[in-house]
Design a protein around this motif. Structure first.
Motif, PDB file in Angstrom:
ATOM      1  N   SER A   5       0.262 -34.795   2.563  1.00  0.00           N
ATOM      2  CA  SER A   5       0.170 -35.201   1.167  1.00  0.00           C
ATOM      3  C   SER A   5       1.337 -36.136   0.868  1.00  0.00           C
ATOM      4  O   SER A   5       2.341 -36.128   1.577  1.00  0.00           O
ATOM      5  CB  SER A   5       0.246 -33.966   0.264  1.00  0.00           C
ATOM      6  OG  SER A   5       0.378 -34.331  -1.087  1.00  0.00           O
ATOM      7  N   ASP A   7       3.124 -35.681  -1.630  1.00  0.00           N
ATOM      8  CA  ASP A   7       4.082 -34.814  -2.298  1.00  0.00           C
ATOM      9  C   ASP A   7       4.724 -33.847  -1.319  1.00  0.00           C
ATOM     10  O   ASP A   7       4.156 -33.506  -0.284  1.00  0.00           O
ATOM     11  CB  ASP A   7       3.398 -34.000  -3.402  1.00  0.00           C
ATOM     12  CG  ASP A   7       3.013 -34.843  -4.597  1.00  0.00           C
ATOM     13  OD1 ASP A   7       3.842 -35.671  -5.021  1.00  0.00           O
ATOM     14  OD2 ASP A   7       1.890 -34.688  -5.105  1.00  0.00           O
ATOM     15  N   CYS A  11       6.000 -28.769  -3.934  1.00  0.00           N
ATOM     16  CA  CYS A  11       5.455 -29.179  -5.231  1.00  0.00           C
ATOM     17  C   CYS A  11       4.353 -28.206  -5.665  1.00  0.00           C
ATOM     18  O   CYS A  11       3.429 -27.922  -4.903  1.00  0.00           O
ATOM     19  CB  CYS A  11       4.907 -30.595  -5.132  1.00  0.00           C
ATOM     20  SG  CYS A  11       4.268 -31.249  -6.670  1.00  0.00           S
ATOM     21  N   ALA A  12       4.456 -27.712  -6.888  1.00  0.00           N
ATOM     22  CA  ALA A  12       3.489 -26.729  -7.390  1.00  0.00           C
ATOM     23  C   ALA A  12       2.083 -27.318  -7.518  1.00  0.00           C
ATOM     24  O   ALA A  12       1.096 -26.630  -7.297  1.00  0.00           O
ATOM     25  CB  ALA A  12       3.954 -26.181  -8.735  1.00  0.00           C
ATOM     26  N   VAL A  13       1.991 -28.590  -7.869  1.00  0.00           N
ATOM     27  CA  VAL A  13       0.688 -29.241  -8.032  1.00  0.00           C
ATOM     28  C   VAL A  13       0.711 -30.525  -7.196  1.00  0.00           C
ATOM     29  O   VAL A  13       0.877 -31.614  -7.718  1.00  0.00           O
ATOM     30  CB  VAL A  13       0.401 -29.556  -9.523  1.00  0.00           C
ATOM     31  CG1 VAL A  13      -0.985 -30.142  -9.685  1.00  0.00           C
ATOM     32  CG2 VAL A  13       0.563 -28.318 -10.390  1.00  0.00           C
ATOM     33  N   GLU A  15      -0.520 -33.562  -4.660  1.00  0.00           N
ATOM     34  CA  GLU A  15      -1.680 -34.434  -4.448  1.00  0.00           C
ATOM     35  C   GLU A  15      -2.471 -33.919  -3.244  1.00  0.00           C
ATOM     36  O   GLU A  15      -1.926 -33.261  -2.358  1.00  0.00           O
ATOM     37  CB  GLU A  15      -1.212 -35.859  -4.130  1.00  0.00           C
ATOM     38  CG  GLU A  15      -0.613 -36.599  -5.278  1.00  0.00           C
ATOM     39  CD  GLU A  15      -1.660 -37.265  -6.144  1.00  0.00           C
ATOM     40  OE1 GLU A  15      -2.772 -37.551  -5.662  1.00  0.00           O
ATOM     41  OE2 GLU A  15      -1.353 -37.500  -7.323  1.00  0.00           O
ATOM     42  N   ASP A  16      -3.742 -34.248  -3.197  1.00  0.00           N
ATOM     43  CA  ASP A  16      -4.550 -33.912  -2.025  1.00  0.00           C
ATOM     44  C   ASP A  16      -4.022 -34.678  -0.816  1.00  0.00           C
ATOM     45  O   ASP A  16      -3.477 -35.777  -0.962  1.00  0.00           O
ATOM     46  CB  ASP A  16      -6.013 -34.280  -2.258  1.00  0.00           C
ATOM     47  CG  ASP A  16      -6.691 -33.371  -3.270  1.00  0.00           C
ATOM     48  OD1 ASP A  16      -6.225 -32.226  -3.446  1.00  0.00           O
ATOM     49  OD2 ASP A  16      -7.676 -33.812  -3.885  1.00  0.00           O
TER      50      ASP A  16
END
Length: 84
Positions: A5, A7, A11-13, A15-16
């Motif tokens: 990814s 990110d 990271c909690a959220v 990117e795919d």
């Protein structure tokens, strides 16, 4: 196989995933490790690398590695050794 990814994995959220896995790297030298990772991403033939490179460059990732080497944190030189 894992994918990469743009990110951090913390990271909690995140990117795919955009790019295929480049492998597991390890080193006692953090600068050499980061430089090897950068080189593998940039030299990859994966079309998804463009998203990761865009993120690296937007965060000045290469400059961070350069600065770390300049202040003596480590060396940008490395040797990749495959241990299949």
């Amino acid at each position: 196989m894992c994918n990469m990814s743009v990110d951090c994995d913390c990271c909690a959220v995140a990117e795919d995933p955009k790019m295929a896995d480049i492998g597991i790297l390890s080193s006692l030298d953090p600068v050499a490790l980061d430089q090897a990772c950068l080189d593998l991403v940039y030299s990859s033939e994966d079309p998804g690398k463009k998203d990761l490179i865009k993120r690296i460059e937007s965060r000045n990732g290469v400059h961070t590695v350069e600065a770390a080497a300049e202040i003596g944190v480590g060396s940008r030189e490395y040797e990749l050794i495959c241990i299949d």
